[in-house]
Scaffold this active site. Structure first.
Site, PDB file in Angstrom:
ATOM      1  N   TYR A   1      -0.223  10.137   4.186  1.00 46.95           N
ATOM      2  CA  TYR A   1      -0.604  10.443   5.571  1.00 46.95           C
ATOM      3  C   TYR A   1       0.423  11.430   6.131  1.00 46.95           C
ATOM      4  O   TYR A   1       1.621  11.227   5.954  1.00 46.95           O
ATOM      5  CB  TYR A   1      -0.584   9.188   6.455  1.00 46.95           C
ATOM      6  CG  TYR A   1      -1.136   7.929   5.820  1.00 46.95           C
ATOM      7  CD1 TYR A   1      -2.460   7.847   5.414  1.00 46.95           C
ATOM      8  CD2 TYR A   1      -0.320   6.812   5.636  1.00 46.95           C
ATOM      9  CE1 TYR A   1      -2.968   6.681   4.846  1.00 46.95           C
ATOM     10  CE2 TYR A   1      -0.806   5.642   5.070  1.00 46.95           C
ATOM     11  CZ  TYR A   1      -2.133   5.582   4.674  1.00 46.95           C
ATOM     12  OH  TYR A   1      -2.612   4.434   4.105  1.00 46.95           O
ATOM     13  N   ARG A   2      -0.054  12.446   6.838  1.00 49.18           N
ATOM     14  CA  ARG A   2       0.897  13.384   7.437  1.00 49.18           C
ATOM     15  C   ARG A   2       1.704  12.676   8.528  1.00 49.18           C
ATOM     16  O   ARG A   2       1.216  11.713   9.153  1.00 49.18           O
ATOM     17  CB  ARG A   2       0.169  14.580   8.031  1.00 49.18           C
ATOM     18  CG  ARG A   2      -0.592  14.219   9.282  1.00 49.18           C
ATOM     19  CD  ARG A   2      -1.037  15.451  10.037  1.00 49.18           C
ATOM     20  NE  ARG A   2      -1.569  15.128  11.329  1.00 49.18           N
ATOM     21  CZ  ARG A   2      -2.852  15.218  11.666  1.00 49.18           C
ATOM     22  NH1 ARG A   2      -3.755  15.608  10.775  1.00 49.18           N
ATOM     23  NH2 ARG A   2      -3.248  14.922  12.887  1.00 49.18           N
TER      24      ARG A   2
ATOM     25  N   ASP B   1      -5.796  21.291  10.200  1.00 44.48           N
ATOM     26  CA  ASP B   1      -6.145  20.255   9.225  1.00 44.48           C
ATOM     27  C   ASP B   1      -6.960  20.783   8.051  1.00 44.48           C
ATOM     28  O   ASP B   1      -7.325  21.953   8.008  1.00 44.48           O
ATOM     29  CB  ASP B   1      -6.882  19.115   9.946  1.00 44.48           C
ATOM     30  CG  ASP B   1      -6.345  17.772   9.505  1.00 44.48           C
ATOM     31  OD1 ASP B   1      -6.217  17.561   8.285  1.00 44.48           O
ATOM     32  OD2 ASP B   1      -6.040  16.940  10.376  1.00 44.48           O
TER      33      ASP B   1
ATOM     34  N   ASN C   1       0.846  -1.194   0.000  1.00 46.66           N
ATOM     35  CA  ASN C   1       0.000   0.000   0.000  1.00 46.66           C
ATOM     36  C   ASN C   1       0.881   1.244   0.000  1.00 46.66           C
ATOM     37  O   ASN C   1       1.963   1.264   0.600  1.00 46.66           O
ATOM     38  CB  ASN C   1      -0.922   0.062   1.219  1.00 46.66           C
ATOM     39  CG  ASN C   1      -1.927   1.200   1.068  1.00 46.66           C
ATOM     40  OD1 ASN C   1      -2.790   1.147   0.204  1.00 46.66           O
ATOM     41  ND2 ASN C   1      -1.786   2.234   1.877  1.00 46.66           N
TER      42      ASN C   1
ATOM     43  N   TRP D   1      -1.776   7.717  10.326  1.00 44.40           N
ATOM     44  CA  TRP D   1      -2.711   7.035   9.418  1.00 44.40           C
ATOM     45  C   TRP D   1      -3.988   6.816  10.200  1.00 44.40           C
ATOM     46  O   TRP D   1      -3.997   6.280  11.298  1.00 44.40           O
ATOM     47  CB  TRP D   1      -2.155   5.752   8.828  1.00 44.40           C
ATOM     48  CG  TRP D   1      -1.444   4.803   9.741  1.00 44.40           C
ATOM     49  CD1 TRP D   1      -1.798   4.428  11.003  1.00 44.40           C
ATOM     50  CD2 TRP D   1      -0.252   4.099   9.425  1.00 44.40           C
ATOM     51  NE1 TRP D   1      -0.905   3.538  11.488  1.00 44.40           N
ATOM     52  CE2 TRP D   1       0.062   3.310  10.542  1.00 44.40           C
ATOM     53  CE3 TRP D   1       0.581   4.032   8.298  1.00 44.40           C
ATOM     54  CZ2 TRP D   1       1.168   2.478  10.583  1.00 44.40           C
ATOM     55  CZ3 TRP D   1       1.676   3.213   8.335  1.00 44.40           C
ATOM     56  CH2 TRP D   1       1.966   2.448   9.469  1.00 44.40           C
TER      57      TRP D   1
ATOM     58  N   GLU E   1      -0.943   1.089  -5.588  1.00 47.42           N
ATOM     59  CA  GLU E   1      -0.939   2.469  -6.091  1.00 47.42           C
ATOM     60  C   GLU E   1       0.106   2.679  -7.183  1.00 47.42           C
ATOM     61  O   GLU E   1      -0.096   3.488  -8.093  1.00 47.42           O
ATOM     62  CB  GLU E   1      -0.696   3.460  -4.945  1.00 47.42           C
ATOM     63  CG  GLU E   1      -1.902   3.746  -4.069  1.00 47.42           C
ATOM     64  CD  GLU E   1      -2.215   2.673  -3.044  1.00 47.42           C
ATOM     65  OE1 GLU E   1      -1.454   1.675  -2.953  1.00 47.42           O
ATOM     66  OE2 GLU E   1      -3.221   2.822  -2.325  1.00 47.42           O
TER      67      GLU E   1
HETATM   68  C1  LIG Z   1      -2.719  16.608   1.599  1.00 51.92           C
HETATM   69  C2  LIG Z   1      -3.363  15.368   2.151  1.00 51.92           C
HETATM   70  C3  LIG Z   1      -3.115  14.990   3.460  1.00 51.92           C
HETATM   71  C4  LIG Z   1      -3.679  13.841   3.990  1.00 51.92           C
HETATM   72  N1  LIG Z   1      -3.401  13.475   5.278  1.00 51.92           N
HETATM   73  C5  LIG Z   1      -3.889  12.314   5.757  1.00 51.92           C
HETATM   74  C6  LIG Z   1      -3.523  11.881   7.072  1.00 51.92           C
HETATM   75  O1  LIG Z   1      -2.785  12.530   7.793  1.00 51.92           O
HETATM   76  N2  LIG Z   1      -4.030  10.691   7.503  1.00 51.92           N
HETATM   77  C7  LIG Z   1      -4.853   9.917   6.740  1.00 51.92           C
HETATM   78  O2  LIG Z   1      -5.252   8.838   7.171  1.00 51.92           O
HETATM   79  N3  LIG Z   1      -5.236  10.328   5.495  1.00 51.92           N
HETATM   80  C8  LIG Z   1      -4.757  11.498   4.991  1.00 51.92           C
HETATM   81  N4  LIG Z   1      -5.113  11.907   3.739  1.00 51.92           N
HETATM   82  C9  LIG Z   1      -6.084  11.118   2.969  1.00 51.92           C
HETATM   83  C10 LIG Z   1      -5.455   9.872   2.392  1.00 51.92           C
HETATM   84  O3  LIG Z   1      -4.324  10.189   1.640  1.00 51.92           O
HETATM   85  C11 LIG Z   1      -6.457   9.135   1.509  1.00 51.92           C
HETATM   86  O4  LIG Z   1      -7.568   8.773   2.304  1.00 51.92           O
HETATM   87  C12 LIG Z   1      -5.884   7.914   0.838  1.00 51.92           C
HETATM   88  O5  LIG Z   1      -6.920   7.248   0.155  1.00 51.92           O
HETATM   89  C13 LIG Z   1      -5.258   6.993   1.840  1.00 51.92           C
HETATM   90  O6  LIG Z   1      -4.690   5.891   1.183  1.00 51.92           O
HETATM   91  P1  LIG Z   1      -5.145   4.423   1.542  1.00 51.92           P
HETATM   92  O7  LIG Z   1      -6.570   4.317   1.038  1.00 51.92           O
HETATM   93  O8  LIG Z   1      -4.199   3.590   0.753  1.00 51.92           O
HETATM   94  O9  LIG Z   1      -5.024   4.254   3.000  1.00 51.92           O
HETATM   95  C14 LIG Z   1      -4.547  13.056   3.192  1.00 51.92           C
HETATM   96  C15 LIG Z   1      -4.801  13.434   1.869  1.00 51.92           C
HETATM   97  C16 LIG Z   1      -4.224  14.580   1.348  1.00 51.92           C
HETATM   98  C17 LIG Z   1      -4.512  14.955  -0.083  1.00 51.92           C
END
Ligand SMILES: Cc1cc2nc3c(=O)[nH]c(=O)nc-3n(C[C@H](O)[C@H](O)[C@H](O)COP(=O)(O)O)c2cc1C
Length: 493
Positions: A181-182, A291, A177, A195, A241
């Protein structure tokens, strides 16, 4: 030209007049946010920026420039995905589905991994020197605080990595995956990984914790822009991805083995931070963080990442973004997902004509959906379908209108919706999982949702009155007036 790296993307943006280089020294401690925020709030999303002389919180100059707002306009988002428009990418997906989809809902869902297989551009093993491993720091050589991580907002808990690709693996299936995530920087070699519980990285971590095994994590900064976007896309867990990025850019993503684990990392990354999470260790407090809701997310417990290696290109560029009161750069990343995933949503909810998540709704708070209504109760069927799908399950308010309403224009959608509803009849509440960032719900990630059926009501739905037509001028009058317009002496802005 294929955009294989962040620097290729930056060069393309520069050539297109989309990027400004800031030579003035600017602090990573809030100053970059204030500058980038002003740009992001300007018409069309403002320019992409490279800060050539960022200043670290200690006052020392950074050895790396900071790039920000690279994805922050419709044009740049399309450039990142090497497409003429986001709808053109959606059309490519529609074509693939048309060609291969088997019958039945289960069959259709099982197609999702296949869809990407069809892309024919699986990740490739990099050969020769690996750009992202030109410089290697290990153990006590590492000082994360010398990297220009941003301190975004006044009440943030510390410096943050804001635009990473977080690479993990499912211990049971081996599926990779990549998530955006920040990550909070908490020490010279310590990070806190934010996450959220609904995300795939968190699921991998729970699985590793259950096994009591150390979890390797690789954090890549920069790479081809399609991969950087793909990390933010809500792909089903079975879809890699990097495979999806290969489909988007019509070229494989080149991967190389990490130094300290058997995870693969994008060879073209600017910086890779390698580490592990020890499930036996206590969680650490992460946050607060300004956020993308426009509010601070409160501090909470998340796993600590111990950093073992930092590898970089020779002269790395540090990619970042900021989130905050909308609109921000992340609107365009999310909008790309909205457009690209429309054909996939239509697979299981085929009456959807279009949908839109306007900036003020910060993705999970508000979704407008237009449908081709063919029978009574269909708006409720659509809402239930959407609340049953992936991250769409987190949507707080769904508003369903008939086809013909342009849901991309939120004012038009509200105008029609507010005219069409009898609130007591057309609004329903239900319960479900809520976004981690929702600060209003009664429980953490649990609360109520509101569905608004703003479609025209049918007799079977208990509507016995006459439904009026929408006012539209007839074409003949319009044509006559257009012909006369120049003579009228009216100049409209
Ligand atoms: C700028 C930005 C920051 C993000 N920060 C977070 C975060 O801190 N934690 C989180 O869980 N998702 C965050 N997201 C959303 C995830 O990137 C998004 O839900 C993504 O689908 C997660 O990947 P996954 O489905 O493979 O877990 C962020 C998205 C963006 C565009």
């Amino acid at each position: 030209m294929s955009l294989d790296s962040l620097r290729d993307f930056i060069a393309a943006l520069e050539e297109a007049g989309e990027l400004i280089r800031v030579r003035e020294p600017v602090s990573v401690d809030r100053e970059i946010t204030e500058i980038a925020d002003r740009c992001m709030k300007s018409a069309g999303g403002g320019p992409a920026l490279i800060f050539e002389h960022p200043v670290l919180p200690t006052g020392a100059p950074s050895r790396m420039p900071v790039a920000i707002n690279l994805f922050g306009s419709l044009k740049r988002m399309a450039m990142a995905l090497e497409t003429s428009s986001l709808d053109a990418t959606a059309a490519r997906i529609t074509e693939l589905l048309r060609a291969e989809v088997p019958e039945g809902v289960a069959g259709k869902l099982s197609m999702l991994p296949k869809l990407v297989e069809l892309a024919k551009f699986p990740p490739a093993r990099a050969t020769g020197p690996i750009p992202c491993q030109a410089v290697v720091l290990q153990g006590s050589e590492i000082e994360l605080r010398e990297i220009p991580h941003l301190i975004c907002w006044p009440e943030d808990g510390g410096p943050y990595i804001t635009l990473p690709m977080v690479i993990t693996r499912d211990p049971a299936t081996g599926t990779r995956n990549v998530g955006l995530y920040r990550i909070q920087v908490q020490g010279p070699r310590e990070l806190a990984m934010h996450w959220q519980r609904h995300k795939v990285g968190a699921a991998h971590w729970r699985a590793m914790a259950e096994r009591g095994e150390r979890m390797p994590v690789a954090i890549a900064l920069g790479g081809d822009p399609a991969s950087m976007y793909a990390a933010s896309a809500p792909l089903p867990p079975a879809v890699d991805e990097f495979l999806f990025a290969g489909f988007l850019r019509r070229a494989p993503v080149r991967l190389a083995k990490a130094l300290t684990s058997d995870l693969d990392v994008p060879a073209e990354a600017e910086i890779v931070i390698e580490g592990y999470i020890d499930p036996a260790e206590e969680l650490v407090m992460e946050g607060p963080f300004g956020d993308h809701t426009g509010f601070y997310s409160l501090a909470d417990k998340y796993p600590r990442v111990h950093v073992e290696a930092v590898t970089t290109r020779r002269e790395p560029i540090y990619p970042a973004t900021i989130v905050g009161r909308p609109p921000m750069e992340d609107y365009y990343l999310g909008h790309a997902t909205e457009r690209i995933f429309l054909p996939l949503l239509k697979l299981t909810v085929p009456e959807i004509v279009d949908y839109h998540m306007p900036p003020c709704g910060v993705f999970h708070n508000l979704v407008f959906v237009s449908i081709d209504k063919q029978y009574p109760g269909q708006a409720w069927k659509v809402m239930n379908g959407l609340w049953g799908q992936g991250l769409m399950s987190l949507a707080k308010v769904l508003v369903v209108v008939d086809k013909g309403v342009n849901v991309q224009q939120e004012h038009e959608a509200w105008w029609v919706a507010l005219n069409n509803i009898d609130p007591e009849r057309d609004v329903r509440f239900t319960m479900g999982p809520m976004d981690v960032l929702d600060h209003s719900s009664r429980g953490f990630t649990y609360g109520s949702k509101m569905g608004i059926d703003a479609t025209r009501k049918w007799p079977e739905e208990g509507f016995a009155r006459e439904w009026p037509g929408m006012i539209l001028m007839d074409k003949a009058t319009q044509a006559k007036v257009t012909e006369k317009w120049a003579k009228l002496g009216i100049k409209l802005p």
